[in-house]
Motif scaffolding. Structure first.
Motif, PDB file in Angstrom:
ATOM      1  N   LEU A  20      36.969  53.086  36.437  1.00 47.63           N
ATOM      2  CA  LEU A  20      37.369  51.682  36.526  1.00 47.63           C
ATOM      3  C   LEU A  20      37.090  51.120  37.913  1.00 47.63           C
ATOM      4  O   LEU A  20      36.631  49.976  38.055  1.00 47.63           O
ATOM      5  CB  LEU A  20      38.849  51.550  36.181  1.00 47.63           C
ATOM      6  CG  LEU A  20      39.388  50.128  36.019  1.00 47.63           C
ATOM      7  CD1 LEU A  20      38.664  49.417  34.885  1.00 47.63           C
ATOM      8  CD2 LEU A  20      40.886  50.158  35.744  1.00 47.63           C
ATOM      9  N   LEU A  21      37.353  51.912  38.945  1.00 46.84           N
ATOM     10  CA  LEU A  21      37.073  51.469  40.311  1.00 46.84           C
ATOM     11  C   LEU A  21      35.576  51.269  40.522  1.00 46.84           C
ATOM     12  O   LEU A  21      35.149  50.263  41.107  1.00 46.84           O
ATOM     13  CB  LEU A  21      37.619  52.497  41.305  1.00 46.84           C
ATOM     14  CG  LEU A  21      37.314  52.219  42.789  1.00 46.84           C
ATOM     15  CD1 LEU A  21      37.917  50.886  43.215  1.00 46.84           C
ATOM     16  CD2 LEU A  21      37.830  53.356  43.664  1.00 46.84           C
ATOM     17  N   ALA A  54      33.406  50.608  38.225  1.00 52.81           N
ATOM     18  CA  ALA A  54      33.018  49.432  37.442  1.00 52.81           C
ATOM     19  C   ALA A  54      33.383  48.146  38.170  1.00 52.81           C
ATOM     20  O   ALA A  54      32.615  47.175  38.172  1.00 52.81           O
ATOM     21  CB  ALA A  54      33.683  49.479  36.070  1.00 52.81           C
ATOM     22  N   TYR A  55      34.553  48.124  38.790  1.00 54.04           N
ATOM     23  CA  TYR A  55      34.964  46.933  39.549  1.00 54.04           C
ATOM     24  C   TYR A  55      33.998  46.658  40.699  1.00 54.04           C
ATOM     25  O   TYR A  55      33.563  45.521  40.906  1.00 54.04           O
ATOM     26  CB  TYR A  55      36.384  47.123  40.071  1.00 54.04           C
ATOM     27  CG  TYR A  55      36.829  46.045  41.033  1.00 54.04           C
ATOM     28  CD1 TYR A  55      37.204  44.788  40.566  1.00 54.04           C
ATOM     29  CD2 TYR A  55      36.865  46.285  42.400  1.00 54.04           C
ATOM     30  CE1 TYR A  55      37.606  43.798  41.449  1.00 54.04           C
ATOM     31  CE2 TYR A  55      37.268  45.302  43.287  1.00 54.04           C
ATOM     32  CZ  TYR A  55      37.636  44.058  42.806  1.00 54.04           C
ATOM     33  OH  TYR A  55      38.024  43.078  43.678  1.00 54.04           O
ATOM     34  N   GLY A  61      30.684  45.501  39.344  1.00 56.93           N
ATOM     35  CA  GLY A  61      30.789  44.128  38.862  1.00 56.93           C
ATOM     36  C   GLY A  61      30.796  43.119  39.989  1.00 56.93           C
ATOM     37  O   GLY A  61      30.141  42.073  39.912  1.00 56.93           O
ATOM     38  N   ARG A  62      31.538  43.419  41.058  1.00 58.12           N
ATOM     39  CA  ARG A  62      31.553  42.515  42.213  1.00 58.12           C
ATOM     40  C   ARG A  62      30.176  42.422  42.852  1.00 58.12           C
ATOM     41  O   ARG A  62      29.731  41.341  43.263  1.00 58.12           O
ATOM     42  CB  ARG A  62      32.578  43.006  43.242  1.00 58.12           C
ATOM     43  CG  ARG A  62      34.024  42.861  42.812  1.00 58.12           C
ATOM     44  CD  ARG A  62      34.415  41.397  42.650  1.00 58.12           C
ATOM     45  NE  ARG A  62      34.243  40.654  43.886  1.00 58.12           N
ATOM     46  CZ  ARG A  62      35.186  40.525  44.811  1.00 58.12           C
ATOM     47  NH1 ARG A  62      36.372  41.088  44.624  1.00 58.12           N
ATOM     48  NH2 ARG A  62      34.964  39.816  45.901  1.00 58.12           N
ATOM     49  N   ASN A 116      36.051  38.003  37.732  1.00 52.26           N
ATOM     50  CA  ASN A 116      36.154  39.417  38.108  1.00 52.26           C
ATOM     51  C   ASN A 116      36.512  40.299  36.916  1.00 52.26           C
ATOM     52  O   ASN A 116      35.995  41.413  36.773  1.00 52.26           O
ATOM     53  CB  ASN A 116      37.199  39.585  39.210  1.00 52.26           C
ATOM     54  CG  ASN A 116      36.723  39.046  40.545  1.00 52.26           C
ATOM     55  OD1 ASN A 116      35.524  38.962  40.795  1.00 52.26           O
ATOM     56  ND2 ASN A 116      37.656  38.672  41.400  1.00 52.26           N
ATOM     57  N   SER A 117      37.417  39.819  36.070  1.00 55.86           N
ATOM     58  CA  SER A 117      37.818  40.624  34.914  1.00 55.86           C
ATOM     59  C   SER A 117      36.652  40.826  33.951  1.00 55.86           C
ATOM     60  O   SER A 117      36.429  41.936  33.450  1.00 55.86           O
ATOM     61  CB  SER A 117      38.990  39.953  34.194  1.00 55.86           C
ATOM     62  OG  SER A 117      38.642  38.638  33.789  1.00 55.86           O
ATOM     63  N   THR A 158      34.168  43.242  35.558  1.00 55.83           N
ATOM     64  CA  THR A 158      34.627  44.632  35.541  1.00 55.83           C
ATOM     65  C   THR A 158      34.485  45.242  34.153  1.00 55.83           C
ATOM     66  O   THR A 158      34.002  46.372  33.995  1.00 55.83           O
ATOM     67  CB  THR A 158      36.090  44.708  35.997  1.00 55.83           C
ATOM     68  OG1 THR A 158      36.206  44.157  37.313  1.00 55.83           O
ATOM     69  CG2 THR A 158      36.583  46.142  36.011  1.00 55.83           C
ATOM     70  N   ALA A 218      30.834  45.744  33.430  1.00 59.70           N
ATOM     71  CA  ALA A 218      30.303  46.863  34.210  1.00 59.70           C
ATOM     72  C   ALA A 218      30.768  48.202  33.647  1.00 59.70           C
ATOM     73  O   ALA A 218      30.027  49.191  33.687  1.00 59.70           O
ATOM     74  CB  ALA A 218      30.733  46.729  35.667  1.00 59.70           C
ATOM     75  N   LEU A 219      31.990  48.246  33.118  1.00 62.96           N
ATOM     76  CA  LEU A 219      32.482  49.488  32.520  1.00 62.96           C
ATOM     77  C   LEU A 219      31.641  49.870  31.303  1.00 62.96           C
ATOM     78  O   LEU A 219      31.289  51.041  31.109  1.00 62.96           O
ATOM     79  CB  LEU A 219      33.948  49.320  32.127  1.00 62.96           C
ATOM     80  CG  LEU A 219      34.711  50.587  31.723  1.00 62.96           C
ATOM     81  CD1 LEU A 219      34.704  51.599  32.856  1.00 62.96           C
ATOM     82  CD2 LEU A 219      36.137  50.238  31.327  1.00 62.96           C
TER      83      LEU A 219
END
Length: 316
Positions: A39-40, A42-43, A46-47, A61-62, A65, A68-69
């Motif tokens: 998850l980290l 992916a975050y 994504g950013r 952002n959601s 993320t 990206a996951l």
């Protein structure tokens, strides 16, 4: 398969009666601990992808993320297909997952921006020459009665009910500052009633009017733009109104009194009587009149509770 945390746990000063010296199911423990790490990653991916496409697209952002996951999972699957590695976080596996995640987020952001893109509007002068129709209404003023030259609350009501009718129908355009002949005479009389005679103050007036008469959600739906008046002084205002996802009711002045449902019928704005309004809402927004599952269960329980409370009468 050896894991780094297995050796770490084995050297910790743990009570032998409390925990075993090493996890009994290291694969399961690894699968659990890897989730927040993924998850980290992916975050961060994504950013990074959002930053790369920030000039052409916007994505929350959601959403970045989550997208990206999904990209990470696809990248790991592709890496497992292409590379011969023994563990998930091998450099080549991780690199392929991050690259795929960034690409997926970037493509998603561009697609969302494309879907949400609003098509350019035709010039206001060209729109005015088309004349009034089911989806176009022209009004000379929003505040001032052109016959008396004074501010008239009835003019504000006309503007509010016209916007409500467009919201409750297929949408449309309200052109303020144009007469019935399609001439752009401008909103100079209306601007003169404002503290600051400019477009920003006029839009604030309209939004406030719609918020009081139509509700806060409805007031945010119309889109406004301005253009110089070619046949008069000042500017004209175009109000582009989309169809509303829920029925919009017109309230009385200052938000008091009863509510009315207005719709477009041809090139006119008409108020529906109660029976017609109920039928119209049921056809146009069926979800508004269909009871929810929670309401059905509550009604069922209430009905049977009342039946159980009624004493049985012996007829013998």
């Amino acid at each position: 398969m050896p894991f780094a945390f297995t050796g770490l746990l084995s050297v910790l000063p743990l009570n032998a009666t409390a925990l075993p010296p090493a996890p009994r199911s290291p694969v399961l423990l690894f699968a659990v601990l890897i989730q927040p790490v993924a998850l980290l990653v992916a975050y961060l991916a994504g950013r990074f992808a959002s930053h790369l496409v920030r000039r052409r697209a916007q994505i929350s952002n959601s959403t970045a993320t989550l997208t990206a996951l999904i990209g990470l999972w696809a990248g790991f699957a592709g890496g497992a297909w292409l590379f011969n590695e023994d563990y998930l976080w091998a450099p080549r596996m991780l690199a392929s997952a991050v690259v795929v995640a960034v690409i997926v987020v970037g493509i998603t952001a561009l697609v969302i921006t494309r879907i949400q893109h609003e098509p350019p509007l035709d010039p206001i002068a060209e729109v005015a020459r088309r004349g009034e129709s089911e989806r176009l209404e022209l009004k000379s003023s929003a505040r001032v009665n052109m016959h008396t030259g004074k501010r008239d609350d009835a003019m504000e009501t006309v503007v509010a009910k016209t916007v409500a009718a467009f919201l409750n129908s297929r949408g449309g355009t309200l052109l303020l500052g144009g007469d019935d002949d399609g001439r752009l005479i401008g909103l100079a009389p209306d601007y003169a009633t404002l503290r600051q005679p400019d477009a920003d103050r006029f839009e604030l007036f309209l939004r406030s009017l719609w918020r009081v008469r139509l509700g806060t959600n409805a007031a945010a739906l119309p889109r406004l733009d301005f253009a110089p008046a070619t046949d008069g002084a000042g500017e004209v205002c175009r109000v582009t109104v989309p169809p509303s996802p829920v029925p919009v009711y017109l309230k009385g002045p200052k938000g008091n009194g009863g509510t009315e449902l207005w719709v477009r019928v041809g090139n006119s704005t008409q108020r529906l009587e109660v029976d017609d309004a109920i039928s119209y809402v049921a056809r146009r927004w069926p979800h508004e009149v269909r009871p929810s599952l929670r309401a059905r269960v509550g009604a069922y329980l209430l009905y049977h509770r009342k039946r159980a409370a009624v004493p049985q009468v012996d007829t013998d």
